[in-house]
Design a protein around this motif. Structure first.
Motif, short mmCIF file in Angstrom:
data_model
loop_
_atom_site.label_atom_id
_atom_site.label_comp_id
_atom_site.label_asym_id
_atom_site.label_seq_id
_atom_site.Cartn_x
_atom_site.Cartn_y
_atom_site.Cartn_z
N GLY A 48 1.62 -6.07 -7.76
CA GLY A 48 0.44 -5.22 -7.26
C GLY A 48 0.69 -3.82 -6.52
N HIS A 49 2.20 -3.91 -6.04
CA HIS A 49 2.74 -2.51 -5.66
C HIS A 49 4.17 -2.50 -6.03
CE1 HIS A 49 -0.90 -2.86 -2.97
NE2 HIS A 49 -0.65 -4.37 -2.73
N PRO A 50 4.31 -2.03 -7.16
CA PRO A 50 5.62 -1.95 -7.84
C PRO A 50 6.79 -1.22 -6.99
CG PRO A 50 3.90 -1.42 -9.48
CD PRO A 50 3.30 -1.45 -8.04
N PHE A 51 6.27 -0.11 -6.41
CA PHE A 51 7.45 0.55 -5.54
C PHE A 51 8.21 -0.46 -4.41
CE2 PHE A 51 8.79 3.35 -1.91
CZ PHE A 51 10.03 3.80 -2.72
N VAL A 52 7.24 -0.88 -3.74
CA VAL A 52 7.43 -1.84 -2.62
C VAL A 52 8.29 -3.03 -3.33
CG1 VAL A 52 6.93 -3.18 -0.56
CG2 VAL A 52 5.62 -1.02 -1.16
#
Length: 182
Positions: free
Chosen positions: A29-33
Motif C-alpha cells: 500500500g505504501h512502498p516507500f514506507v
C-alpha cells in the motif's frame, strides 16, 4: 500492560508473523514506507519500558504485550510510525534536547503525517492533536490562549517574539525537502 512478560517460542513466532504481515501491508500500500520497514530489523523485547515500541535508527523494538493488544491496522500504523522516526532523522537530530519531550514532539508530527496519508489506524494511545499537527506539518492552528505556570504565553493567536509565518515557512520547507528526496 505489564513491563515484563513470558515470551514462549510459539507466541514469539505468532507476533513476529503479525509484524511481517504489517510490513507486507506497507510494501503493497505504501512502498516507500514499506521499503524502510523491510530494511530495519524488528525484535520483540519484553523488558521495554514503557512497554510500547522504540527505534534507535537501526532497529525497532516492540514489547510483545503491546503488539498483542493492537489490531492489524493499528499494527500497520505502529510499524510505519517507528519507521518514520529514522526517515525524518529524529534519532539523529535530537542533539541536547530532552529525549522524552523530543520524542513526544516527533510523535505528534509523525502521527499527523500517517493520519493524513491514511496509513493504518492510530491506536488510542497515540499522540494526536489537530491544533498541533497542522503547524508541525506546515499548516495553521488557531490559539486563543496558552497558559504556562499561570502566565499567558500565547494570546489571540500570537506568541510575543516568535514569527509564526517564518516558523511555518521553515516547517514547510523542511517537510518538502524530506518529501522530495530521491
Amino acid at each position: 500492560m505489564s513491563t515484563t512478560t513470558t515470551l514462549t517460542p510459539a507466541k514469539e513466532k505468532a507476533l513476529m508473523h503479525r509484524l511481517s504481515k504489517a510490513k507486507t501491508s506497507l510494501i503493497l500500500g505504501h512502498p516507500f514506507v514499506g521499503t524502510v520497514a523491510l530494511s530495519m530489523p524488528f525484535k520483540l523485547d519484553a523488558t521495554l519500558n514503557p512497554p510500547t515500541a522504540a527505534v534507535n535508527g537501526e532497529r525497532v523494538l516492540f514489547h510483545p504485550d503491546f503488539v498483542e493488544s493492537l489490531g492489524d491496522e493499528e499494527l500497520v500504523f505502529l510499524v510505519a510510525h517507528e519507521c518514520f522516526h529514522p526517515m525524518l532523522e529524529h534519532c539523529f537530530r535530537r542533539g541536547e534536547r530532552q529525549p522524552r519531550r523530543w520524542n513526544c514532539a516527533a510523535d505528534f508530527v509523525i502521527n499527523k503525517l500517517l493520519i493524513d496519508a491514511k496509513i493504518g489506524k492510530m491506536a488510542k494511545q497515540g499522540l494526536h492533536d489537530p491544533a498541533i499537527g497542522p503547524v508541525a506539518s506546515g499548516g495553521r492552528a488557531r490559539l486563543r490562549a496558552v497558559l504556562v505556570q499561570g502566565r499567558i504565553v500565547v494570546e489571540n493567536d500570537t506568541i510575543p517574539g516568535l514569527d509564526l509565518a517564518q516558523l511555518r515557512h521553515e516547517a514547510q520547507t523542511f517537510v518538502q525537502g524530506i518529501l522530495n528526496r530521491p
